[in-house]
Design a protein around this motif. Structure first.
Motif, PDB file in Angstrom:
ATOM      1  N   UNK A   1       0.812  -1.214   0.000  1.00  0.00           N
ATOM      2  CA  UNK A   1       0.000   0.000   0.000  1.00  0.00           C
ATOM      3  C   UNK A   1       0.850   1.270   0.000  1.00  0.00           C
ATOM      4  N   UNK A   2       1.855   1.325   0.889  1.00  0.00           N
ATOM      5  CA  UNK A   2       2.592   2.567   1.076  1.00  0.00           C
ATOM      6  C   UNK A   2       3.741   2.765   0.094  1.00  0.00           C
ATOM      7  N   UNK A   3       4.426   1.697  -0.251  1.00  0.00           N
ATOM      8  CA  UNK A   3       5.632   1.827  -1.086  1.00  0.00           C
ATOM      9  C   UNK A   3       5.309   1.714  -2.573  1.00  0.00           C
TER      10      UNK A   3
ATOM     11  N   UNK B   1       0.594   3.638  -3.139  1.00  0.00           N
ATOM     12  CA  UNK B   1       0.380   5.055  -2.830  1.00  0.00           C
ATOM     13  C   UNK B   1       1.114   5.972  -3.809  1.00  0.00           C
ATOM     14  N   UNK B   2       2.415   5.772  -4.075  1.00  0.00           N
ATOM     15  CA  UNK B   2       3.074   6.641  -5.066  1.00  0.00           C
ATOM     16  C   UNK B   2       2.435   6.560  -6.452  1.00  0.00           C
ATOM     17  N   UNK B   3       2.061   5.339  -6.874  1.00  0.00           N
ATOM     18  CA  UNK B   3       1.416   5.200  -8.187  1.00  0.00           C
ATOM     19  C   UNK B   3       0.091   5.957  -8.200  1.00  0.00           C
ATOM     20  N   UNK B   4      -0.678   5.839  -7.122  1.00  0.00           N
ATOM     21  CA  UNK B   4      -1.965   6.527  -7.043  1.00  0.00           C
ATOM     22  C   UNK B   4      -1.790   8.038  -7.097  1.00  0.00           C
TER      23      UNK B   4
ATOM     24  N   UNK C   1      -8.775  -1.092  -2.684  1.00  0.00           N
ATOM     25  CA  UNK C   1      -8.987  -0.193  -1.550  1.00  0.00           C
ATOM     26  C   UNK C   1      -8.380   1.174  -1.832  1.00  0.00           C
ATOM     27  N   UNK C   2      -7.165   1.207  -2.340  1.00  0.00           N
ATOM     28  CA  UNK C   2      -6.485   2.479  -2.587  1.00  0.00           C
ATOM     29  C   UNK C   2      -7.161   3.268  -3.706  1.00  0.00           C
ATOM     30  N   UNK C   3      -7.632   2.568  -4.737  1.00  0.00           N
ATOM     31  CA  UNK C   3      -8.308   3.264  -5.835  1.00  0.00           C
ATOM     32  C   UNK C   3      -9.627   3.859  -5.375  1.00  0.00           C
TER      33      UNK C   3
ATOM     34  N   UNK D   1      -4.501   9.110   2.332  1.00  0.00           N
ATOM     35  CA  UNK D   1      -4.374   7.785   1.732  1.00  0.00           C
ATOM     36  C   UNK D   1      -3.508   6.883   2.607  1.00  0.00           C
ATOM     37  N   UNK D   2      -2.422   7.450   3.161  1.00  0.00           N
ATOM     38  CA  UNK D   2      -1.546   6.665   4.025  1.00  0.00           C
ATOM     39  C   UNK D   2      -2.262   6.267   5.313  1.00  0.00           C
ATOM     40  N   UNK D   3      -3.064   7.186   5.879  1.00  0.00           N
ATOM     41  CA  UNK D   3      -3.814   6.877   7.097  1.00  0.00           C
ATOM     42  C   UNK D   3      -4.794   5.731   6.841  1.00  0.00           C
TER      43      UNK D   3
END
Length: 321
Positions: free
Chosen positions: A74-76, A79-82, A155-157, A175-177
């Motif tokens: 999710x974070x590495x 998240x950057x791609x999003x 979830x991230x999308x 997003x990170x939270x």
């Protein structure tokens, strides 16, 4: 003295700004996280199967491995791609979200289809023949991480689409939270689920009172039913969220801009339950879920007879869902 007062004023102003930013992050994270409910519940329902048949002492370490990989995913990676997509290619977000909606509809419909036409769980049964426990654990962990990556991407999308435009920093923080809180929630619940029968057995055998032993027996007997309920709720939530994504995506003027079926669902829900409240939400969710189920059932033969064999041919292996 005046300089000190001015400095304190500046510190107070910065503190207020920071507090406001934290409130904004928390608000955006809470709103966005609720939209990913279907994927979250399904994630919690799916993960326990990856420790089935393994040494009970290895259950929590395995879940910890998967949780660490989930945070990394999710974070590495995601998240950057999003954030890059949000900044430089926002036009791709709705198509990606629609693709995710189709995936959720397919997954939910397939679960129902397999209840009506039972079959073995090929994911788990296929690796039960591995004799080496360490190799079996490695295989299970890899499978769980792959599944988690797909669900994490969903979830991230979904989360990113719900975060309002504004500061890139606040968006990334929200997003990170969401990513951290959802991972902690999912794998905390999974850890409780897989160890609850052990706790129940311990109470049933060693509790000093009849009440304690009864609670232990209840936990042991109740865990299979809890998993069934969790799986059912997760399936329903996936169909609801998937259907909602597709309905809203089709209605979005920046994508296709079709007035229906969004207009029909909104009109029916208002006529049945009024303009707001739980009743309106329930009626809307029901019709979103029905649409999600219908689309998912239509996708099953396409995915299983066309897409899966094609993927298998391209990868040189037998594709199994």
């Amino acid at each position: 003295m005046s300089g000190l007062i001015a400095l304190l004023d500046d510190v107070a102003a910065l503190t207020r700004i920071a507090a406001t930013s934290l409130d904004d992050v928390a608000s955006m994270a809470a709103k966005a996280g609720t939209k990913a409910a279907g994927v979250i519940i399904d994630d919690a329902a799916v993960t326990p199967k990856y420790v089935t048949g393994l040494d009970p002492k290895r259950e929590l370490p395995i879940i910890w491995k998967i949780a660490r990989a989930s945070v990394f995913n999710k974070l590495v990676i995601l998240l950057p791609v999003a954030m890059l997509l949000k900044a430089f290619a926002p036009v791709l977000l709705i198509p990606l979200l629609m693709f995710g909606g189709l995936y959720l509809c397919f997954e939910g419909a397939e679960k129902i289809y397999h209840v009506l036409r039972p079959h073995g769980d090929t994911h788990v049964e296929a690796d039960m023949d591995i004799g080496d426990p360490a190799k079996l654990e490695e295989t299970r962990v890899k499978g769980a991480i792959k599944t988690d990556f797909i669900l994490s991407a969903e979830i991230m999308t979904i989360t990113l689409n719900e975060i309002p435009d504004g500061s890139i920093g606040l968006q990334a923080a929200a997003l990170a939270v969401v990513a951290i809180c959802i991972t902690a929630l999912v794998y905390g619940v999974v850890g409780l689920i897989v160890k609850m029968d052990d706790v129940g057995a311990l109470l049933a055998l060693n509790a000093n009172t009849g009440v304690g032993r009864g609670i232990g027996k209840g936990l042991v007997r109740g865990m299979p039913h809890l998993l069934t309920v969790l799986s059912t709720v997760g399936t329903a939530a996936m169909l609801w969220v998937g259907g909602q994504i597709l309905v809203h995506g089709l209605h979005n003027p920046d994508f296709i801009g079709w007035a229906q079926p969004y207009g029909v669902i909104k009109e029916v829900s208002q006529n049945v339950a009024g303009d707001a409240g739980f009743g309106n939400w329930a009626v809307t969710a029901f019709f979103d879920g029905v649409i999600g189920l219908a689309i998912g059932l239509l996708l099953i033969p396409i995915v299983t007879r066309v897409i899966a064999p094609l993927i298998g041919a391209l990868t040189g292996s037998k594709a199994q869902h």
